[in-house]
Design a protein around this motif. Structure first.
Motif, short mmCIF file in Angstrom:
data_model
loop_
_atom_site.label_atom_id
_atom_site.label_comp_id
_atom_site.label_asym_id
_atom_site.label_seq_id
_atom_site.Cartn_x
_atom_site.Cartn_y
_atom_site.Cartn_z
N MET B 1 2.53 70.44 71.52
CA MET B 1 2.78 69.91 70.17
C MET B 1 1.70 70.40 69.21
O MET B 1 0.52 70.23 69.46
N HIS B 4 1.99 67.86 63.47
CA HIS B 4 2.12 66.41 63.56
C HIS B 4 2.53 65.79 62.22
O HIS B 4 2.53 66.46 61.19
N VAL B 5 2.81 64.49 62.27
CA VAL B 5 3.13 63.75 61.05
C VAL B 5 1.84 63.56 60.25
O VAL B 5 0.85 63.08 60.79
N CYS B 33 5.75 62.76 70.80
CA CYS B 33 4.31 62.92 70.60
C CYS B 33 3.54 61.62 70.86
O CYS B 33 3.53 60.72 70.03
N CYS B 36 0.62 60.90 68.11
CA CYS B 36 1.01 60.22 66.87
C CYS B 36 1.47 58.80 67.17
O CYS B 36 1.27 57.89 66.36
#
Ligand SMILES: [Zn+2]
Lengths: 226, 214
Positions: B1, B4-5, B33, B36
């Protein structure tokens, strides 16, 4: 069960508004200068609240549920009223959230969340559902194919230290940051809406939230840099 | 990953302020994820701590007894329903309630050359949420945005502005971004796209974007 329940109800004595609340007696370093409002903790600590949710999950313990209800329902009603709901609607949402606690208790995992945080998330979702007519997934629906499943890697000690720190450091968040945190969490306002309401530039709101989260140590990586 | 947010977006999700469409993009990313998700749980701890600071409101004295009387009728939930068929199992549980059928049974429509779209019905129509299928190695026609576009990869992957996005990655594009994402060569790219305003085709073949996406 009903006998037991009555005893519980009597001994945990549902107080009149605020009567059973104490003001942080054990936290000596809460500076009054940075308090924008009186920070209160209930006589029930997080460990006890987590025990109660687990008793509901494992034994379907109605007495434990009643104690959770007495602690949380009036707070959840206040929480929903802050979003602008009338008292009757707020009470319905609080009751609804508590029924969800009863139904979903088995999904509670104290290695991932405190009882307060778990119930906050449930009430937030109910509030969105009832007031905005949108759906949000239940917390357990997020479990799918997660890489780096961090929460369970933390030890009980670390978590407990984190929560102790979080509650204590909440009293140290400067008033102008705490005001914004409360607007966000209680009034359901996004960064941009807070900026509009307070007549502040979006960047200011962003940085105040960021600073508040840094102050609440452990929430952002930048915690070490002042 | 890798992608990300952004924290402000995750914060708005944690407080409940984020509208349904972007919230769906966030929970879709969280489904892949753990990092997160852990950050969200910490932000929810702030909510829990703030909840404790609220002055309790008055509630009816018989609310507890009424609630206790309803406990037996609202007993334990069955856990999350099993995905029906493997194509649906590809989708994170948070998306399944939005798709009545299997992935292949969804109504796939022409969205642009090499791009098929299946709309997801949001209660809040301020945003538009869709599943997009982009053929392997093919581009989405060049476009920019009137609003913000959130994309989460569900399978396969794409490259955009020098970055690679793979399963679970979260991509944000705002009006300052003009781009032409390209599906990776090895497989079809399936992703969730959430838009708060129609895209603006800019490239030579922009006219091939169907009116649905405009
Ligand atoms: Zn992430």
């Amino acid at each position: 069960m009903s006998l037991n329940l009555q005893q519980e109800s009597a001994s945990s004595a549902r107080p009149a508004r605020g009567a059973a609340l104490v003001t942080f007696p054990q936290v000596g370093y809460a500076s009054p200068l940075t308090l924008s409002s009186r920070v209160q903790v209930s006589p029930m600590n997080q460990d006890m609240l987590c025990d109660l949710v687990e008793a509901v999950a494992r034994q379907r313990d109605k007495a434990a549920f009643a104690r959770l209800f007495q602690h949380f329902a009036p707070r959840l009603a206040a929480f929903v009223q802050r979003r602008g709901a009338d008292p009757a609607t707020a009470q319905d949402v609080a009751q609804d959230a508590m029924l969800t606690v009863w139904r979903k208790a088995q999904q509670f995992d104290r290695s991932r969340a405190t009882a307060s945080a778990w119930i906050f998330a449930i009430a937030r979702n109910r509030r969105i559902d009832v007031i905005r007519r949108e759906r949000r997934p239940d917390p357990e629906m997020l479990i799918f194919m997660q890489e780096n499943n961090a929460p369970s890697a933390e030890s009980e000690m670390e978590r407990s230290a984190f929560h102790g720190r979080l509650h204590a450091s909440l009293t140290q968040v400067p008033a102008n940051q705490l005001e914004i945190l409360k607007k966000a969490y209680f009034e359901d306002l996004a960064h941009s809406e807070i900026a509009q309401q307070l007549g502040l530039p979006l960047g200011t709101v962003k940085s105040r939230i960021r600073l508040a989260l840094i102050r609440l140590r452990g929430l952002l990586d930048e915690e070490e840099t002042p | 990953m890798t992608h990300h947010v952004p924290t402000p977006l995750l914060f708005d999700f944690a407080t409940g302020a984020l509208p349904e469409g972007p919230a769906l993009a966030v929970t879709t990313h969280l489904s892949y994820c753990g990092e997160c998700h852990a950050a969200l749980l910490r932000l929810e701890e702030v909510g829990g701590a703030l909840l404790q600071t609220l002055e309790p409101a008055a509630v009816d004295s018989d609310l507890l007894s009424h609630t206790l009387a309803r406990l037996d009728e609202s007993d334990m939930d069955a856990s999350v329903a099993e995905p029906e068929g493997e194509t649906r199992g590809l989708l994170p549980p948070v998306l399944r309630p939005y798709l009545a059928t299997t992935l292949n049974g969804a109504r796939w429509r022409f969205a642009a050359r090499h791009v098929r779209e299946a709309r997801l019905p949001l209660a809040n129509t301020a945003h538009r949420a869709s599943l997009l299928r982009v053929a392997a190695g093919r581009p989405v026609p060049q476009h920019t945005h009137r609003g913000v576009e959130y994309t989460v990869v569900l399978s396969g992957g794409f490259t955009d502005r020098g970055q690679a996005y793979r399963m679970g990655d979260f991509c944000v594009a705002d009006p300052s971004v003009e781009h032409r994402p390209v599906a990776m060569a090895d497989a079809e790219c399936l992703c969730l796209a959430v838009l708060d305003a129609p895209v603006l085709p800019t490239g030579r073949i922009g006219r091939l974007i169907s009116p649905f996406l405009r």
